[in-house]
Design a protein around this motif. Sequence first.
Motif, PDB file in Angstrom:
ATOM      1  N   ALA A 144       0.830  -1.210   0.000  1.00 42.11           N
ATOM      2  CA  ALA A 144       0.000   0.000   0.000  1.00 42.11           C
ATOM      3  C   ALA A 144       0.861   1.254   0.000  1.00 42.11           C
ATOM      4  CB  ALA A 144      -0.924  -0.001   1.212  1.00 42.11           C
ATOM      5  N   ARG A 145       0.494   2.172  -0.883  1.00 43.39           N
ATOM      6  CA  ARG A 145       1.145   3.481  -0.948  1.00 43.39           C
ATOM      7  C   ARG A 145       0.159   4.597  -0.628  1.00 43.39           C
ATOM      8  NH1 ARG A 145       2.277   1.277  -5.799  1.00 43.39           N
ATOM      9  NH2 ARG A 145       1.282   3.001  -6.887  1.00 43.39           N
ATOM     10  N   GLU A 146      -1.129   4.323  -0.885  1.00 42.80           N
ATOM     11  CA  GLU A 146      -2.174   5.315  -0.647  1.00 42.80           C
ATOM     12  C   GLU A 146      -3.267   4.698   0.213  1.00 42.80           C
ATOM     13  OE1 GLU A 146      -3.789   7.345  -4.081  1.00 42.80           O
ATOM     14  OE2 GLU A 146      -2.046   6.712  -5.242  1.00 42.80           O
ATOM     15  N   LEU A 147      -3.832   5.517   1.094  1.00 42.58           N
ATOM     16  CA  LEU A 147      -4.933   5.073   1.942  1.00 42.58           C
ATOM     17  C   LEU A 147      -6.156   5.937   1.694  1.00 42.58           C
ATOM     18  CD1 LEU A 147      -3.135   4.540   5.376  1.00 42.58           C
ATOM     19  CD2 LEU A 147      -3.455   2.906   3.508  1.00 42.58           C
ATOM     20  N   VAL A 148      -7.306   5.304   1.738  1.00 36.09           N
ATOM     21  CA  VAL A 148      -8.586   5.999   1.726  1.00 36.09           C
ATOM     22  C   VAL A 148      -9.204   5.668   3.079  1.00 36.09           C
ATOM     23  CG1 VAL A 148     -10.816   6.275   0.599  1.00 36.09           C
ATOM     24  CG2 VAL A 148      -8.799   5.639  -0.757  1.00 36.09           C
ATOM     25  N   LEU A 149      -9.472   6.692   3.890  1.00 37.04           N
ATOM     26  CA  LEU A 149     -10.013   6.492   5.237  1.00 37.04           C
ATOM     27  C   LEU A 149     -11.466   6.942   5.292  1.00 37.04           C
ATOM     28  CD1 LEU A 149      -7.076   7.928   7.397  1.00 37.04           C
ATOM     29  CD2 LEU A 149      -7.428   5.568   6.646  1.00 37.04           C
ATOM     30  N   ALA A 150     -12.322   6.083   5.827  1.00 40.29           N
ATOM     31  CA  ALA A 150     -13.733   6.413   6.008  1.00 40.29           C
ATOM     32  C   ALA A 150     -14.157   5.869   7.357  1.00 40.29           C
ATOM     33  CB  ALA A 150     -14.570   5.789   4.894  1.00 40.29           C
ATOM     34  N   GLY A 151     -15.160   6.506   7.970  1.00 41.98           N
ATOM     35  CA  GLY A 151     -15.667   5.940   9.215  1.00 41.98           C
ATOM     36  C   GLY A 151     -16.049   6.945  10.265  1.00 41.98           C
ATOM     37  N   LEU A 152     -16.025   6.449  11.494  1.00 43.39           N
ATOM     38  CA  LEU A 152     -16.506   7.163  12.665  1.00 43.39           C
ATOM     39  C   LEU A 152     -15.395   7.258  13.711  1.00 43.39           C
ATOM     40  CD1 LEU A 152     -19.834   5.149  13.056  1.00 43.39           C
ATOM     41  CD2 LEU A 152     -19.400   7.129  11.577  1.00 43.39           C
ATOM     42  N   ALA A 153     -15.332   8.284  14.371  1.00 40.14           N
ATOM     43  CA  ALA A 153     -15.852   9.598  14.110  1.00 40.14           C
ATOM     44  C   ALA A 153     -14.745  10.422  13.462  1.00 40.14           C
ATOM     45  CB  ALA A 153     -16.343  10.260  15.377  1.00 40.14           C
ATOM     46  N   THR A 154     -15.153  11.343  12.608  1.00 38.90           N
ATOM     47  CA  THR A 154     -14.210  12.168  11.857  1.00 38.90           C
ATOM     48  C   THR A 154     -13.167  12.791  12.770  1.00 38.90           C
ATOM     49  OG1 THR A 154     -16.112  12.793  10.488  1.00 38.90           O
ATOM     50  CG2 THR A 154     -14.060  14.012  10.138  1.00 38.90           C
ATOM     51  N   ASP A 155     -13.632  13.370  13.871  1.00 39.37           N
ATOM     52  CA  ASP A 155     -12.769  14.155  14.746  1.00 39.37           C
ATOM     53  C   ASP A 155     -12.055  13.341  15.819  1.00 39.37           C
ATOM     54  OD1 ASP A 155     -15.351  13.708  15.808  1.00 39.37           O
ATOM     55  OD2 ASP A 155     -15.171  15.409  17.163  1.00 39.37           O
ATOM     56  N   ILE A 156     -12.219  12.033  15.802  1.00 36.98           N
ATOM     57  CA  ILE A 156     -11.530  11.209  16.799  1.00 36.98           C
ATOM     58  C   ILE A 156     -10.740  10.117  16.073  1.00 36.98           C
ATOM     59  CG2 ILE A 156     -11.761   9.845  18.913  1.00 36.98           C
ATOM     60  CD1 ILE A 156     -14.479  11.273  19.357  1.00 36.98           C
ATOM     61  N   CYS A 157     -11.347   8.980  15.855  1.00 32.95           N
ATOM     62  CA  CYS A 157     -10.627   7.820  15.331  1.00 32.95           C
ATOM     63  C   CYS A 157     -10.152   7.990  13.894  1.00 32.95           C
ATOM     64  CB  CYS A 157     -11.482   6.562  15.486  1.00 32.95           C
ATOM     65  SG  CYS A 157     -11.823   6.198  17.225  1.00 32.95           S
ATOM     66  N   VAL A 158     -10.933   8.631  13.054  1.00 30.50           N
ATOM     67  CA  VAL A 158     -10.495   8.851  11.676  1.00 30.50           C
ATOM     68  C   VAL A 158      -9.310   9.813  11.669  1.00 30.50           C
ATOM     69  CG1 VAL A 158     -11.151   9.736   9.399  1.00 30.50           C
ATOM     70  CG2 VAL A 158     -12.760   8.320  10.705  1.00 30.50           C
ATOM     71  N   GLN A 159      -9.403  10.899  12.415  1.00 30.26           N
ATOM     72  CA  GLN A 159      -8.312  11.874  12.451  1.00 30.26           C
ATOM     73  C   GLN A 159      -7.046  11.268  13.051  1.00 30.26           C
ATOM     74  OE1 GLN A 159      -9.173  15.955  13.712  1.00 30.26           O
ATOM     75  NE2 GLN A 159      -7.263  15.960  14.858  1.00 30.26           N
ATOM     76  N   MET A 160      -7.172  10.478  14.098  1.00 29.71           N
ATOM     77  CA  MET A 160      -5.990   9.857  14.711  1.00 29.71           C
ATOM     78  C   MET A 160      -5.339   8.873  13.739  1.00 29.71           C
ATOM     79  SD  MET A 160      -5.745  11.263  17.696  1.00 29.71           S
ATOM     80  CE  MET A 160      -4.878  10.256  18.863  1.00 29.71           C
ATOM     81  N   THR A 161      -6.144   8.149  12.992  1.00 27.13           N
ATOM     82  CA  THR A 161      -5.611   7.225  11.989  1.00 27.13           C
ATOM     83  C   THR A 161      -4.923   7.997  10.871  1.00 27.13           C
ATOM     84  OG1 THR A 161      -7.324   5.599  12.533  1.00 27.13           O
ATOM     85  CG2 THR A 161      -6.212   5.349  10.404  1.00 27.13           C
ATOM     86  N   ALA A 162      -5.523   9.097  10.446  1.00 25.18           N
ATOM     87  CA  ALA A 162      -4.916   9.942   9.406  1.00 25.18           C
ATOM     88  C   ALA A 162      -3.575  10.507   9.888  1.00 25.18           C
ATOM     89  CB  ALA A 162      -5.864  11.071   9.012  1.00 25.18           C
ATOM     90  N   ALA A 163      -3.511  10.911  11.146  1.00 22.83           N
ATOM     91  CA  ALA A 163      -2.258  11.441  11.699  1.00 22.83           C
ATOM     92  C   ALA A 163      -1.170  10.364  11.680  1.00 22.83           C
ATOM     93  CB  ALA A 163      -2.479  11.960  13.115  1.00 22.83           C
ATOM     94  N   ASP A 164      -1.523   9.161  12.070  1.00 22.60           N
ATOM     95  CA  ASP A 164      -0.541   8.080  12.057  1.00 22.60           C
ATOM     96  C   ASP A 164      -0.128   7.714  10.637  1.00 22.60           C
ATOM     97  OD1 ASP A 164      -0.216   7.896  14.772  1.00 22.60           O
ATOM     98  OD2 ASP A 164      -1.432   6.094  15.023  1.00 22.60           O
TER      99      ASP A 164
END
Length: 189
Positions: free
Chosen positions: A121-141
């Motif tokens: 994997a070189r690119e990620l598409v992130l979807a889910g709950l909640a935008t401001d918690i788990c999705v954002q933390m995953t995006a940061a990582d």
Amino acid sequence: MKPAKVPRSARVLVLVDFINPLNFPGAEKLAKPALAAARATVRLREKLDDQKVTVVYANDNYGYWQSDFQSQVAQCCERDDISGEIARLVAPRPRDVTLLKPRHSAFFCTALELLLHEMGARELVLAGLATDICVQMTAADAFLRGYEGVWVPSDCTAAETTKAKNASLAYMRDVLKCDVRPASSVRKV
């Protein structure tokens, strides 16, 4: 029995916490936006299926260390409320990959990083709950791990308030350099 091989996928759709009983304080505010995000995510998943994009589900274990993903799916699907409707909509298919996470980020204390590496994997598409918690933390990582691209389709996430969602999307766009355009802007790998 031989273990299944990890599918190769330059782009991976990571679904965060959609399998969710929504039984926490504030869940009543999240339920309707979560259902809308689930519907948009199913449409996106169908488009990405045409591109042979692998789907990985990363879901909370809700503090139950004896839990397993398929039991969580079954329990949520049996519910006669919005959480059940969401679970039935986005339930993993046999070809999808699933893992449980103990905290907010899908990377923290999970096999996700190794799995994505083995997939190529070189690119990620992130979807889910909640935008401001788990999705954002995953995006940061994901940002810290240097993925070539992270796309968080704005219509495929939900938060308890529009203000919280918009602030989080702005942070992911401006600081984490995520693409936050809606799912209708899907592009080829």
